[in-house]
Design an enzyme around this catalytic site. Structure first.
Site, short mmCIF file in Angstrom:
data_model
loop_
_atom_site.label_atom_id
_atom_site.label_comp_id
_atom_site.label_asym_id
_atom_site.label_seq_id
_atom_site.Cartn_x
_atom_site.Cartn_y
_atom_site.Cartn_z
N LYS A 1 0.77 -1.28 0.12
CA LYS A 1 -0.03 0.08 0.04
C LYS A 1 0.82 1.29 0.01
O LYS A 1 0.40 2.53 -0.66
CB LYS A 1 -1.07 -0.03 1.13
CG LYS A 1 -2.12 -1.13 0.88
CD LYS A 1 -3.34 -0.79 1.96
CE LYS A 1 -4.43 -1.73 1.49
NZ LYS A 1 -4.16 -3.02 2.22
N SER B 1 1.44 -9.72 -1.09
CA SER B 1 1.18 -8.13 -0.86
C SER B 1 1.69 -7.77 0.44
O SER B 1 1.87 -6.46 0.73
CB SER B 1 -0.16 -8.11 -1.09
OG SER B 1 -1.22 -9.03 -0.25
N GLU C 1 -10.26 5.73 4.64
CA GLU C 1 -10.71 4.69 5.46
C GLU C 1 -9.59 3.57 5.46
O GLU C 1 -8.52 3.54 4.82
CB GLU C 1 -11.74 3.90 4.60
CG GLU C 1 -11.41 2.74 3.48
CD GLU C 1 -10.78 3.77 2.29
OE1 GLU C 1 -10.92 4.74 2.09
OE2 GLU C 1 -10.05 3.06 1.43
C1 LIG Z 1 -4.95 -4.21 2.06
C2 LIG Z 1 -4.28 -5.32 1.72
C3 LIG Z 1 -5.05 -6.00 0.59
C4 LIG Z 1 -6.13 -6.04 -0.12
O1 LIG Z 1 -6.34 -4.57 -0.81
P1 LIG Z 1 -6.00 -4.83 -2.43
O2 LIG Z 1 -6.42 -3.38 -2.86
O3 LIG Z 1 -7.09 -5.82 -2.89
O4 LIG Z 1 -4.63 -5.14 -2.84
C5 LIG Z 1 -4.07 -7.38 0.46
N1 LIG Z 1 -2.83 -7.62 1.08
C6 LIG Z 1 -2.71 -6.63 2.07
C7 LIG Z 1 -1.22 -7.17 2.73
C8 LIG Z 1 -3.22 -5.65 2.23
O5 LIG Z 1 -2.69 -4.89 3.37
#
Ligand SMILES: *Cc1c(COP(=O)(O)O)cnc(C)c1O
Length: 412
Positions: free
Chosen positions: A100, A390, A122
Protein backbone atom coordinates in the site's frame (compact mmCIF):
# COMPACT_ATOMS: atom_id res chain seq x y z
CA UNK A 1 13.78 3.30 -10.93
CA UNK A 2 12.90 6.38 -13.03
CA UNK A 3 13.03 4.30 -16.23
CA UNK A 4 10.90 1.57 -14.64
CA UNK A 5 8.30 4.13 -13.55
CA UNK A 6 8.08 5.55 -17.06
CA UNK A 7 7.05 2.13 -18.40
CA UNK A 8 3.68 2.68 -16.73
CA UNK A 9 2.72 4.62 -19.84
CA UNK A 10 2.01 1.31 -21.62
CA UNK A 11 -1.04 0.79 -19.37
CA UNK A 12 -2.55 4.21 -20.05
CA UNK A 13 -4.95 3.07 -22.81
CA UNK A 14 -7.38 2.09 -20.03
CA UNK A 15 -9.61 3.64 -18.77
CA UNK A 16 -11.20 6.02 -21.33
CA UNK A 17 -11.40 9.80 -20.60
CA UNK A 18 -14.53 9.31 -18.50
CA UNK A 19 -12.87 6.66 -16.39
CA UNK A 20 -14.53 3.59 -17.93
CA UNK A 21 -12.99 0.16 -18.24
CA UNK A 22 -15.54 -1.22 -20.71
CA UNK A 23 -18.85 -0.63 -18.95
CA UNK A 24 -17.31 -0.39 -15.45
CA UNK A 25 -15.90 2.49 -13.45
CA UNK A 26 -16.98 6.05 -14.20
CA UNK A 27 -18.07 8.49 -11.54
CA UNK A 28 -21.43 8.58 -9.72
CA UNK A 29 -21.04 11.28 -7.10
CA UNK A 30 -22.63 14.60 -6.02
CA UNK A 31 -21.86 17.58 -8.28
CA UNK A 32 -19.80 19.31 -5.62
CA UNK A 33 -17.48 16.29 -5.38
CA UNK A 34 -17.39 15.84 -9.16
CA UNK A 35 -15.78 19.28 -9.49
CA UNK A 36 -13.04 18.20 -7.08
CA UNK A 37 -12.55 14.84 -8.84
CA UNK A 38 -12.19 16.70 -12.15
CA UNK A 39 -9.50 18.90 -10.61
CA UNK A 40 -7.68 15.85 -9.24
CA UNK A 41 -7.88 14.18 -12.66
CA UNK A 42 -6.47 17.20 -14.50
CA UNK A 43 -3.68 17.65 -11.96
CA UNK A 44 -2.81 13.94 -11.92
CA UNK A 45 -2.71 13.63 -15.71
CA UNK A 46 -0.32 16.59 -15.73
CA UNK A 47 2.06 15.34 -13.04
CA UNK A 48 2.21 11.74 -14.23
CA UNK A 49 4.17 13.06 -17.22
CA UNK A 50 6.19 15.51 -15.14
CA UNK A 51 9.89 14.65 -14.85
CA UNK A 52 10.36 16.19 -11.39
CA UNK A 53 7.34 14.33 -9.95
CA UNK A 54 8.49 11.02 -11.46
CA UNK A 55 11.99 11.60 -10.07
CA UNK A 56 10.67 12.43 -6.59
CA UNK A 57 8.46 9.33 -6.53
CA UNK A 58 11.23 7.11 -7.92
CA UNK A 59 13.62 8.27 -5.19
CA UNK A 60 11.07 7.62 -2.46
CA UNK A 61 10.36 4.14 -3.88
CA UNK A 62 14.06 3.36 -3.89
CA UNK A 63 15.38 4.94 -0.71
CA UNK A 64 12.31 5.18 1.55
CA UNK A 65 10.31 2.07 0.60
CA UNK A 66 13.31 -0.08 -0.32
CA UNK A 67 12.26 -0.89 -3.89
CA UNK A 68 12.76 -2.93 -5.94
CA UNK A 69 11.32 -5.63 -3.69
CA UNK A 70 12.87 -9.00 -4.62
CA UNK A 71 11.31 -11.88 -6.51
CA UNK A 72 12.15 -14.93 -4.40
CA UNK A 73 12.14 -18.57 -5.51
CA UNK A 74 10.25 -20.54 -2.82
CA UNK A 75 12.35 -23.66 -3.26
CA UNK A 76 11.24 -25.53 -0.12
CA UNK A 77 7.54 -25.04 -0.73
CA UNK A 78 7.85 -25.92 -4.43
CA UNK A 79 9.76 -29.09 -3.62
CA UNK A 80 7.28 -30.13 -0.94
CA UNK A 81 4.30 -29.67 -3.29
CA UNK A 82 6.05 -31.51 -6.10
CA UNK A 83 4.53 -29.54 -8.98
CA UNK A 84 5.04 -26.08 -10.48
CA UNK A 85 7.84 -23.86 -9.17
CA UNK A 86 6.58 -21.08 -6.91
CA UNK A 87 8.05 -17.56 -6.89
CA UNK A 88 7.09 -14.75 -4.50
CA UNK A 89 7.10 -11.03 -5.25
CA UNK A 90 8.13 -9.76 -1.83
CA UNK A 91 5.94 -6.70 -1.24
CA UNK A 92 5.98 -7.79 2.41
CA UNK A 93 9.53 -6.42 2.61
CA UNK A 94 8.48 -2.85 1.79
CA UNK A 95 8.72 -0.20 4.51
CA UNK A 96 5.42 -0.47 6.48
CA UNK A 97 5.06 -4.12 5.46
CA UNK A 98 2.80 -4.17 2.41
CA UNK A 99 2.19 -2.91 -1.12
CA UNK A 100 0.00 0.00 0.00
CA UNK A 101 2.92 2.40 0.53
CA UNK A 102 3.31 2.40 -3.29
CA UNK A 103 0.06 4.30 -3.77
CA UNK A 104 -0.07 6.34 -0.56
CA UNK A 105 3.23 8.03 -1.43
CA UNK A 106 1.91 8.88 -4.90
CA UNK A 107 -1.34 10.22 -3.43
CA UNK A 108 0.41 12.23 -0.69
CA UNK A 109 2.78 13.88 -3.17
CA UNK A 110 -0.18 14.77 -5.42
CA UNK A 111 -2.19 16.19 -2.48
CA UNK A 112 0.79 18.29 -1.40
CA UNK A 113 1.24 19.65 -4.94
CA UNK A 114 -2.47 20.56 -5.01
CA UNK A 115 -2.06 22.59 -1.80
CA UNK A 116 -4.21 20.27 0.38
CA UNK A 117 -3.72 20.36 4.16
CA UNK A 118 -5.04 17.00 5.29
CA UNK A 119 -5.14 13.43 4.00
CA UNK A 120 -8.16 11.38 4.97
CA UNK A 121 -8.95 7.72 4.31
CA UNK A 122 -10.71 4.59 5.40
CA UNK A 123 -8.83 1.51 6.51
CA UNK A 124 -9.71 -2.17 7.00
CA UNK A 125 -6.80 -4.16 8.37
CA UNK A 126 -5.13 -0.84 9.19
CA UNK A 127 -2.51 -1.33 6.49
CA UNK A 128 -3.78 1.50 4.30
CA UNK A 129 -4.09 3.70 7.40
CA UNK A 130 -0.49 2.99 8.45
CA UNK A 131 0.78 3.48 4.90
CA UNK A 132 -1.09 6.78 4.58
CA UNK A 133 -0.10 8.02 8.04
CA UNK A 134 3.51 7.23 7.07
CA UNK A 135 3.22 9.18 3.81
CA UNK A 136 1.50 12.08 5.64
CA UNK A 137 4.31 12.25 8.22
CA UNK A 138 6.94 12.18 5.47
CA UNK A 139 5.32 14.77 3.19
CA UNK A 140 4.09 17.00 6.06
CA UNK A 141 0.29 16.75 5.95
CA UNK A 142 -2.32 16.12 8.65
CA UNK A 143 -4.04 12.75 8.53
CA UNK A 144 -7.44 11.38 9.69
CA UNK A 145 -8.09 7.65 9.35
CA UNK A 146 -11.62 6.22 9.58
CA UNK A 147 -11.73 2.67 10.90
CA UNK A 148 -14.54 0.30 11.95
CA UNK A 149 -14.59 -0.57 15.66
CA UNK A 150 -14.43 -4.30 14.89
CA UNK A 151 -11.22 -3.75 12.92
CA UNK A 152 -9.83 -1.44 15.62
CA UNK A 153 -10.14 -4.29 18.13
CA UNK A 154 -8.70 -6.86 15.73
CA UNK A 155 -5.78 -4.83 14.41
CA UNK A 156 -4.63 -3.07 17.57
CA UNK A 157 -0.90 -2.78 16.70
CA UNK A 158 -1.75 -0.89 13.50
CA UNK A 159 -4.00 1.53 15.41
CA UNK A 160 -1.12 2.35 17.75
CA UNK A 161 1.25 2.69 14.81
CA UNK A 162 -1.00 5.27 13.12
CA UNK A 163 -1.21 7.30 16.31
CA UNK A 164 2.56 7.20 16.85
CA UNK A 165 2.93 8.50 13.29
CA UNK A 166 0.77 11.49 14.23
CA UNK A 167 -2.51 10.48 12.57
CA UNK A 168 -5.95 10.66 14.20
CA UNK A 169 -7.87 7.35 14.17
CA UNK A 170 -11.64 8.01 13.98
CA UNK A 171 -13.70 4.99 15.17
CA UNK A 172 -16.73 4.05 13.06
CA UNK A 173 -19.48 2.51 15.15
CA UNK A 174 -22.45 1.89 12.83
CA UNK A 175 -23.47 -1.16 10.74
CA UNK A 176 -21.00 -4.05 10.79
CA UNK A 177 -18.27 -1.62 11.93
CA UNK A 178 -15.83 -2.84 9.27
CA UNK A 179 -14.42 -1.59 5.97
CA UNK A 180 -17.60 -0.66 4.11
CA UNK A 181 -18.83 1.53 6.95
CA UNK A 182 -15.36 3.09 7.25
CA UNK A 183 -15.60 4.07 3.56
CA UNK A 184 -19.09 5.54 4.17
CA UNK A 185 -17.80 7.60 7.11
CA UNK A 186 -14.73 8.84 5.24
CA UNK A 187 -16.90 9.86 2.25
CA UNK A 188 -19.20 11.79 4.56
CA UNK A 189 -16.28 13.64 6.14
CA UNK A 190 -14.88 14.39 2.68
CA UNK A 191 -18.18 15.87 1.49
CA UNK A 192 -18.05 18.34 4.37
CA UNK A 193 -14.71 19.75 3.22
CA UNK A 194 -13.35 18.54 -0.11
CA UNK A 195 -11.24 21.68 -0.56
CA UNK A 196 -8.64 21.43 2.21
CA UNK A 197 -8.88 17.62 2.55
CA UNK A 198 -7.71 14.98 0.06
CA UNK A 199 -9.41 11.60 0.20
CA UNK A 200 -6.64 9.11 -0.48
CA UNK A 201 -8.62 6.02 -1.46
CA UNK A 202 -6.92 2.79 -0.37
CA UNK A 203 -7.37 0.63 -3.44
CA UNK A 204 -8.26 0.65 -7.16
CA UNK A 205 -11.85 1.60 -6.25
CA UNK A 206 -13.94 4.79 -5.98
CA UNK A 207 -14.84 7.32 -8.66
CA UNK A 208 -12.50 8.19 -11.56
CA UNK A 209 -9.55 8.96 -11.41
CA UNK A 210 -8.80 6.71 -8.38
CA UNK A 211 -9.00 3.25 -10.00
CA UNK A 212 -6.62 4.51 -12.71
CA UNK A 213 -4.34 6.46 -10.40
CA UNK A 214 -3.90 3.74 -7.77
CA UNK A 215 -3.36 1.19 -10.57
CA UNK A 216 -0.64 3.42 -12.04
CA UNK A 217 1.11 3.71 -8.67
CA UNK A 218 0.91 -0.04 -8.00
CA UNK A 219 1.99 -1.11 -11.49
CA UNK A 220 5.63 -0.78 -10.42
CA UNK A 221 5.10 -4.21 -8.78
CA UNK A 222 4.50 -6.00 -12.08
CA UNK A 223 7.05 -3.96 -14.04
CA UNK A 224 9.78 -4.96 -11.58
CA UNK A 225 8.56 -8.53 -11.24
CA UNK A 226 8.57 -9.16 -14.99
CA UNK A 227 12.20 -8.09 -15.26
CA UNK A 228 13.28 -9.92 -12.08
CA UNK A 229 11.50 -13.14 -13.04
CA UNK A 230 13.10 -13.08 -16.50
CA UNK A 231 16.54 -12.59 -14.93
CA UNK A 232 16.05 -15.74 -12.83
CA UNK A 233 14.54 -17.82 -15.67
CA UNK A 234 16.50 -17.28 -18.92
CA UNK A 235 14.34 -14.40 -20.06
CA UNK A 236 11.07 -16.33 -19.68
CA UNK A 237 7.68 -15.11 -18.54
CA UNK A 238 5.95 -16.80 -15.59
CA UNK A 239 3.27 -19.32 -16.68
CA UNK A 240 0.85 -18.28 -13.93
CA UNK A 241 0.26 -15.21 -11.79
CA UNK A 242 -1.65 -15.24 -8.50
CA UNK A 243 -2.75 -12.31 -6.30
CA UNK A 244 -5.44 -11.80 -3.69
CA UNK A 245 -8.27 -9.39 -4.49
CA UNK A 246 -9.96 -7.18 -1.91
CA UNK A 247 -10.42 -3.85 -3.68
CA UNK A 248 -7.84 -5.20 -6.09
CA UNK A 249 -4.81 -2.88 -5.94
CA UNK A 250 -2.01 -5.38 -5.33
CA UNK A 251 -3.51 -7.63 -8.00
CA UNK A 252 -3.74 -4.81 -10.58
CA UNK A 253 -0.19 -3.87 -9.62
CA UNK A 254 1.11 -7.30 -10.56
CA UNK A 255 -1.27 -8.09 -13.44
CA UNK A 256 -0.96 -4.84 -15.44
CA UNK A 257 2.49 -5.65 -16.81
CA UNK A 258 1.35 -9.08 -18.08
CA UNK A 259 -2.17 -8.49 -19.45
CA UNK A 260 -0.94 -8.48 -23.06
CA UNK A 261 1.17 -11.62 -22.61
CA UNK A 262 -1.40 -14.18 -23.64
CA UNK A 263 0.65 -17.18 -22.52
CA UNK A 264 0.44 -16.00 -18.90
CA UNK A 265 -2.56 -17.40 -16.99
CA UNK A 266 -3.79 -15.02 -14.33
CA UNK A 267 -5.66 -15.85 -11.11
CA UNK A 268 -7.34 -13.30 -8.83
CA UNK A 269 -8.20 -14.81 -5.44
CA UNK A 270 -11.26 -13.71 -3.48
CA UNK A 271 -12.18 -14.78 0.08
CA UNK A 272 -14.98 -17.33 0.43
CA UNK A 273 -14.70 -16.88 4.21
CA UNK A 274 -16.95 -19.33 6.07
CA UNK A 275 -18.96 -20.32 2.98
CA UNK A 276 -21.23 -18.88 0.29
CA UNK A 277 -24.21 -17.82 2.40
CA UNK A 278 -24.81 -14.03 2.30
CA UNK A 279 -22.71 -12.38 4.98
CA UNK A 280 -20.21 -15.25 5.20
CA UNK A 281 -17.84 -14.24 2.39
CA UNK A 282 -16.54 -11.31 0.31
CA UNK A 283 -16.26 -13.02 -3.10
CA UNK A 284 -17.54 -10.04 -5.09
CA UNK A 285 -16.56 -11.11 -8.60
CA UNK A 286 -17.41 -14.77 -8.07
CA UNK A 287 -20.85 -14.21 -6.52
CA UNK A 288 -21.82 -10.58 -7.20
CA UNK A 289 -23.68 -8.68 -9.92
CA UNK A 290 -22.98 -5.28 -11.54
CA UNK A 291 -24.16 -2.21 -9.63
CA UNK A 292 -23.04 1.12 -8.18
CA UNK A 293 -21.39 1.68 -4.78
CA UNK A 294 -19.11 4.41 -3.42
CA UNK A 295 -19.25 6.37 -6.66
CA UNK A 296 -18.36 3.78 -9.30
CA UNK A 297 -19.87 0.91 -11.28
CA UNK A 298 -18.52 -2.59 -10.76
CA UNK A 299 -19.47 -6.05 -9.58
CA UNK A 300 -21.04 -5.84 -6.12
CA UNK A 301 -22.45 -8.08 -3.44
CA UNK A 302 -25.93 -6.55 -3.22
CA UNK A 303 -29.51 -7.45 -2.36
CA UNK A 304 -32.52 -7.05 -4.73
CA UNK A 305 -32.80 -3.37 -3.81
CA UNK A 306 -29.17 -2.70 -4.70
CA UNK A 307 -28.14 -2.30 -1.05
CA UNK A 308 -24.68 -3.75 -0.33
CA UNK A 309 -24.80 -7.09 1.49
CA UNK A 310 -22.83 -7.67 4.69
CA UNK A 311 -19.46 -9.25 3.95
CA UNK A 312 -17.01 -11.28 5.96
CA UNK A 313 -13.48 -12.64 5.64
CA UNK A 314 -10.84 -13.65 8.18
CA UNK A 315 -8.69 -11.10 6.30
CA UNK A 316 -9.89 -7.57 7.20
CA UNK A 317 -8.19 -6.17 4.12
CA UNK A 318 -10.31 -8.33 1.78
CA UNK A 319 -13.58 -7.56 3.51
CA UNK A 320 -15.33 -5.27 0.98
CA UNK A 321 -18.60 -5.76 -0.98
CA UNK A 322 -17.21 -4.04 -4.11
CA UNK A 323 -14.13 -4.47 -6.28
CA UNK A 324 -12.05 -2.30 -8.62
CA UNK A 325 -13.77 -1.70 -11.99
CA UNK A 326 -10.82 -2.93 -14.06
CA UNK A 327 -11.21 -6.33 -12.39
CA UNK A 328 -14.87 -6.43 -13.45
CA UNK A 329 -13.75 -5.73 -17.00
CA UNK A 330 -11.06 -8.43 -16.79
CA UNK A 331 -13.61 -10.92 -15.47
CA UNK A 332 -16.11 -10.30 -18.28
CA UNK A 333 -13.37 -10.39 -20.93
CA UNK A 334 -12.12 -13.64 -19.31
CA UNK A 335 -8.51 -12.43 -19.25
CA UNK A 336 -8.33 -13.16 -15.51
CA UNK A 337 -9.76 -16.20 -13.70
CA UNK A 338 -11.32 -15.21 -10.39
CA UNK A 339 -11.30 -18.04 -7.86
CA UNK A 340 -11.99 -18.31 -4.13
CA UNK A 341 -10.12 -19.48 -1.03
CA UNK A 342 -11.76 -20.08 2.36
CA UNK A 343 -10.65 -18.87 5.80
CA UNK A 344 -9.40 -22.37 6.66
CA UNK A 345 -7.38 -22.69 3.45
CA UNK A 346 -5.85 -19.24 3.98
CA UNK A 347 -4.87 -20.00 7.57
CA UNK A 348 -3.35 -23.34 6.50
CA UNK A 349 -1.29 -21.45 3.89
CA UNK A 350 -0.28 -18.89 6.55
CA UNK A 351 1.31 -21.67 8.62
CA UNK A 352 2.65 -23.56 5.60
CA UNK A 353 4.63 -20.60 4.22
CA UNK A 354 5.82 -19.66 7.72
CA UNK A 355 7.11 -23.17 8.38
CA UNK A 356 8.54 -24.13 4.98
CA UNK A 357 10.06 -20.79 3.94
CA UNK A 358 10.44 -18.76 7.15
CA UNK A 359 8.12 -16.07 5.81
CA UNK A 360 4.99 -15.10 7.80
CA UNK A 361 2.51 -13.74 5.23
CA UNK A 362 -0.39 -11.35 5.89
CA UNK A 363 -3.71 -13.25 6.10
CA UNK A 364 -4.75 -11.38 2.93
CA UNK A 365 -1.66 -12.57 1.06
CA UNK A 366 -2.18 -16.06 2.52
CA UNK A 367 -5.21 -16.34 0.21
CA UNK A 368 -2.90 -16.00 -2.80
CA UNK A 369 -0.40 -18.44 -1.29
CA UNK A 370 -3.25 -20.94 -0.72
CA UNK A 371 -4.25 -20.72 -4.39
CA UNK A 372 -0.63 -21.39 -5.42
CA UNK A 373 -0.55 -24.37 -3.03
CA UNK A 374 -3.72 -25.69 -4.68
CA UNK A 375 -2.51 -25.07 -8.22
CA UNK A 376 1.12 -26.21 -8.05
CA UNK A 377 0.54 -29.98 -7.65
CA UNK A 378 -1.80 -29.97 -10.69
CA UNK A 379 0.97 -28.56 -12.92
CA UNK A 380 4.22 -30.04 -14.26
CA UNK A 381 7.50 -29.21 -12.47
CA UNK A 382 8.57 -27.23 -15.53
CA UNK A 383 5.80 -24.65 -15.01
CA UNK A 384 6.06 -21.58 -12.80
CA UNK A 385 3.71 -19.60 -10.57
CA UNK A 386 4.47 -16.03 -9.52
CA UNK A 387 2.57 -15.02 -6.37
CA UNK A 388 2.22 -11.45 -5.16
CA UNK A 389 3.05 -11.63 -1.47
CA UNK A 390 1.23 -8.37 -0.78
CA UNK A 391 2.18 -8.00 2.88
CA UNK A 392 3.71 -9.49 6.00
CA UNK A 393 1.79 -11.17 8.77
CA UNK A 394 3.21 -9.49 11.88
CA UNK A 395 -0.05 -7.56 12.28
CA UNK A 396 -1.99 -10.84 12.30
CA UNK A 397 -0.07 -13.06 14.70
CA UNK A 398 -2.11 -12.34 17.86
CA UNK A 399 -5.39 -12.90 16.03
CA UNK A 400 -4.18 -16.10 14.38
CA UNK A 401 -2.85 -17.74 17.53
CA UNK A 402 -5.96 -16.78 19.47
CA UNK A 403 -8.38 -18.28 16.93
CA UNK A 404 -6.35 -20.97 15.20
CA UNK A 405 -3.35 -21.60 17.47
CA UNK A 406 -4.63 -24.84 19.01
CA UNK A 407 -5.38 -26.30 15.59
CA UNK A 408 -1.70 -25.80 14.70
CA UNK A 409 -0.20 -27.06 17.94
CA UNK A 410 0.23 -23.72 19.71
CA UNK A 411 -1.06 -23.35 23.25
CA UNK A 412 -2.77 -19.95 23.39
C1 LIG B 1 -5.08 -4.12 2.00
C2 LIG B 1 -4.39 -5.33 1.71
C3 LIG B 1 -4.84 -6.18 0.67
C4 LIG B 1 -6.10 -5.94 -0.09
O1 LIG B 1 -6.12 -4.77 -0.87
P1 LIG B 1 -6.04 -4.82 -2.44
O2 LIG B 1 -6.42 -3.43 -2.84
O3 LIG B 1 -7.02 -5.84 -2.91
O4 LIG B 1 -4.66 -5.16 -2.79
C5 LIG B 1 -4.09 -7.29 0.38
N1 LIG B 1 -2.97 -7.59 1.07
C6 LIG B 1 -2.51 -6.81 2.07
C7 LIG B 1 -1.29 -7.20 2.79
C8 LIG B 1 -3.21 -5.67 2.42
O5 LIG B 1 -2.75 -4.90 3.40
Amino acid sequence: MIELLKRRAEFYEFPDDRGYFGEYGGSFIPEQLQKIMDEITVEYLKIREDESYIKELAELYQYFVGRPSPVYYAKNLSKKLGGAQIYLKREDLNHTGAHKINHTLGEALLAKKMGKKKLIAETGAGQHGVALATAAALVGLECDIYMGEVDIAKEHPNVVRMEILGARVVPVSFGLKTLKEAVDAAFEAYLKDPVTQFYAIGSVVGPHPFPMMVRDFQSIVGIEAKEQFAALNDGKLPDNLVACVGGGSNAMGLFSAFLKDESVKIYGVEPSGRGFKDGDHAATLSKGTPGILHGFKSYLLQDEKGEPLPVYSVASGLDYPGVGPQHSYLKDSKRVNYVTISDQEAIAAFFELSRTEGIIPAIESSHAVAQAIKLAPQLPVTETILVNLSGRGDKDIDFVVKHYGKQYGLNY
